[in-house]
Design an enzyme around this catalytic site. Structure first.
Site, PDB file in Angstrom:
ATOM      1  N   GLU A  19       0.846  -1.191   0.000  1.00  0.00           N
ATOM      2  CA  GLU A  19       0.000   0.000   0.000  1.00  0.00           C
ATOM      3  C   GLU A  19       0.884   1.245   0.000  1.00  0.00           C
ATOM      4  OE1 GLU A  19      -4.131  -1.125   2.280  1.00  0.00           O
ATOM      5  OE2 GLU A  19      -2.539  -0.228   3.474  1.00  0.00           O
ATOM      6  N   CYS A  20       0.646   2.141  -0.921  1.00  0.00           N
ATOM      7  CA  CYS A  20       1.320   3.438  -1.000  1.00  0.00           C
ATOM      8  C   CYS A  20       2.843   3.265  -0.916  1.00  0.00           C
ATOM      9  CB  CYS A  20       0.781   4.376   0.078  1.00  0.00           C
ATOM     10  SG  CYS A  20       1.110   6.123  -0.266  1.00  0.00           S
ATOM     11  N   GLY A  21       3.469   3.586   0.216  1.00  0.00           N
ATOM     12  CA  GLY A  21       4.908   3.420   0.330  1.00  0.00           C
ATOM     13  C   GLY A  21       5.340   1.993   0.099  1.00  0.00           C
TER      14      GLY A  21
ATOM     15  N   TYR B 188       3.803  -0.090  -1.835  1.00  0.00           N
ATOM     16  CA  TYR B 188       3.645  -0.250  -3.282  1.00  0.00           C
ATOM     17  C   TYR B 188       4.886   0.267  -3.999  1.00  0.00           C
ATOM     18  CZ  TYR B 188       1.231   0.522  -7.848  1.00  0.00           C
ATOM     19  OH  TYR B 188       0.842   0.520  -9.163  1.00  0.00           O
TER      20      TYR B 188
ATOM     21  N   THR C  90      -1.346  -0.876  -4.410  1.00  0.00           N
ATOM     22  CA  THR C  90      -2.252   0.259  -4.588  1.00  0.00           C
ATOM     23  C   THR C  90      -1.655   1.492  -3.925  1.00  0.00           C
ATOM     24  OG1 THR C  90      -3.458  -0.135  -2.519  1.00  0.00           O
ATOM     25  CG2 THR C  90      -4.269  -1.267  -4.489  1.00  0.00           C
TER      26      THR C  90
END
Length: 436
Positions: free
Chosen positions: A327-329, A331, A427
Site C-alpha cells: 500500500e502506498c509506500g 507499493y 495500490t
C-alpha cells in the site's frame, strides 16, 4: 457510564491534537480511564492517543464505514470513564458526495454518537470575530451540539478578554484560554506529524501539555460538558477480510501506516501476524502465506532499503510462490525504483514495474473507491474497496496490468489504478473497509 466528547475546530492546525493529548493525560493523571478515537483517515494521531492514555486508539470514518462498524469500534470505550473523539480538518469538512454513512466529516461522528463538540479556536489576528465563527459552527447543522470553546494561542490578557466577552455574549461557554507555548508544539513533516514512536521524549511532551492545559483550562467544566453515553450493541462487526491466515507484515519506521482497526479485524478473524523489519534487513517469515507492506516513509530510507540485499532477495523468493501486497509506500518499494527528493534514484525490489519520484512533489489526497479487476490478498475480482490516498510521489512509469478501476469521492476516475504482476499487487490507496 462513560462521558463522550468530540474535539474539533474550524480548520486544521489549530491545536486539536495537542488539546486531545493534554486532556487525556490530565484526566488519566487524576485516575480516570480515557479512551480516544480519531475521526477520519489518519495513522499518526492514534499512536499519540495511545501514548497519552495507555489504551489503543482507532479510526472511525463515516465515508468508508457503516454505522455498525463505527458502533463496533466505539464500543471499545464502554469500560472507560471518558471517551474523546478527535476530529480532522474543520468540524463540517468532508467530501461533496455522501459515502457509506456520511461525508467523512467530524460532525457526522458527533451527531451519530450524540456527543457534544468541544471547539478549539485560534483567535490569532482577530478578536470578536472568533465568536462569530464559533456561533456559526454551533448553528450550522441541527443535531450537532456545541459544548463550549477552548481558546488557543491567545496573544495577551486583553486579547483573551475581548474574545471571552464576545463568546459570552453569544451564549458560548469558554472553558479556558491557552497562551502561546512553543514547548508543546508537535514536530511535523510532509505527511503530517512526526510519528509518536519516532519521538523519544513523547511522554515528557504530553506531560508538559497536560500540565499547561490543566493550568489554563477548567478540566471539571470540560468533563461536565460531555454527554453520558450508553453505547448501543453493534449490529455487525468490521467489513474487513484478512489477506491470509498467516500474514508477514513489514513494520518499522519506513512501513508503519496501517489502520489499527485493520490489524484488530485480521486477528479477530483468526489470522496470525508476524512482523519483520525491512530497514533491519529482515526477510518475511517463510512460514507465512501472504506478505503485506504498509505505507509509511520509504522515501526517507530509500538508500537503506536499496542496500538491504537480504530483505530484497527474501521478498522476491517469497513472491515466487505466495502473494505480496503493498500500500502506498509499500507499493513503491515493490516497484523497480524510487527517486528521492534529492533526485537520487534507488533500486527497489522489482516485483512490479512501478517507478516513482519525489524529485517533483505533487500531493495526491482523498478518499478512493476501487472496483477490483483482478484479485488481491483477501479480496476477489469485483470487490469494491474503500480507502484513502495521501502521498506526494509522482508516477514515472507503471507498465504492469492495472489492478482496479479507482474513483475519487466525487465519482471521477483517477489514474492511480494500482497494478499487478504475477503474485505481486499494489495500490496507492490504503484500505479502510470493503463494501458488503
Amino acid at each position: 457510564m462513560p462521558a463522550g466528547l468530540v474535539i474539533s475546530a474550524p480548520a486544521s492546525g489549530v491545536g486539536k491534537t495537542t488539546l486531545t493529548l493534554a486532556l487525556a493525560r490530565a484526566w488519566r493523571n487524576r485516575g480516570l480511564n480515557v479512551q480516544c478515537f480519531k475521526s477520519g483517515p489518519d495513522y499518526i494521531d492514534p499512536a499519540f492517543h495511545a501514548a497519552a492514555t495507555g489504551r489503543a486508539s482507532v479510526n472511525v470514518d463515516s465515508w468508508a464505514m457503516d454505522r455498525g462498524t463505527i458502533a463496533h469500534l466505539v464500543g471499545r470505550g464502554t469500560d472507560a470513564d471518558v471517551v474523546l473523539a478527535e476530529g480532522s480538518m474543520g468540524l463540517f469538512d468532508g467530501v461533496a458526495a455522501r459515502g457509506v454513512s456520511g461525508t467523512g466529516a467530524t460532525a457526522d461522528i458527533a451527531e451519530m454518537l450524540g456527543w457534544p463538540v468541544l471547539l478549539v479556536i485560534d483567535p490569532s489576528g482577530q478578536a470578536q470575530t472568533a465568536a462569530a465563527i464559533a456561533a456559526g459552527l454551533r448553528d450550522y447543522r441541527a443535531g450537532v451540539r456545541l459544548a463550549g470553546v477552548v481558546l488557543n494561542r491567545v496573544a495577551s490578557p486583553r486579547h483573551e478578554d475581548l474574545v471571552r466577552r464576545a463568546l459570552n455574549d453569544a451564549g458560548i461557554a469558554v472553558f479556558g484560554a491557552l497562551p502561546r507555548h512553543a514547548e508543546i508544539s508537535l514536530p511535523k513533516r510532509h505527511l503530517g506529524l512526526v510519528q509518536a514512536e519516532e519521538q523519544a521524549e513523547i511522554g515528557k511532551l504530553i506531560d508538559e501539555a497536560a500540565r499547561f492545559v490543566a493550568e489554563h483550562v477548567d478540566l471539571d467544566e470540560v468533563l461536565g460538558s460531555a454527554a453520558s453515553w450508553s453505547p448501543q450493541p453493534a449490529a455487525n462487526g468490521m467489513n474487513v477480510t484478512p489477506p491470509g491466515q498467516r500474514i508477514a507484515l513489514a513494520r518499522d519506521a519506513a512501513f508503519s501506516f496501517i489502520y489499527p482497526h485493520m490489524l484488530e479485524a485480521w486477528r479477530a478473524a483468526g489470522a496470525e501476524i508476524s512482523t519483520f523489519s525491512p530497514l533491519a534487513d529482515e526477510a518475511p517469515d517463510a512460514g507465512a502465506d501472504v506478505c503485506w507492506l504498509p505505507g509509511g516513509y520509504p522515501e526517507l530510507h530509500a538508500g537503506t532499503i536499496a542496500a538491504n540485499a537480504r530483505f530484497r532477495s527474501g521478498l522476491r523468493a517469497f513472491a515466487d510462490t505466495r502473494p505480496v501486497h503493498g500500500e502506498c509506500g509499500g507499493y513503491m518499494v515493490l516497484g523497480a525504483a524510487l527517486t528521492d527528493a534529492d533526485g537520487i534514484r534507488h533500486e527497489m525490489t522489482g516485483l512490479l514495474g512501478l517507478e516513482t519520484s519525489f524529485a517533483k512533489r505533487r500531493m495526491h489526497l482523498g478518499y478512493r473507491l476501487a472496483a477490483l479487476g483482478a484479485p488481491m490478498p483477501g479480496h476477489q475480482v469485483g470487490a469494491r474497496l474503500r480507502g484513502h490516498e495521501f502521498h506526494y510521489s509522482t508516477i514515472v512509469a507503471q507498465p504492469d496490468t492495472p489492478l482496479a478501476v479507482v474513483h475519487d469521492a466525487t465519482g471521477a476516475v483517477i489514474a492511480e489504478t494500482g497494478s499487478r504482476r504475477g503474485l505481486a499487487t499494489g495500490t496507492f490507496f490504503h484500505l479502510i473497509a470493503e463494501d458488503r
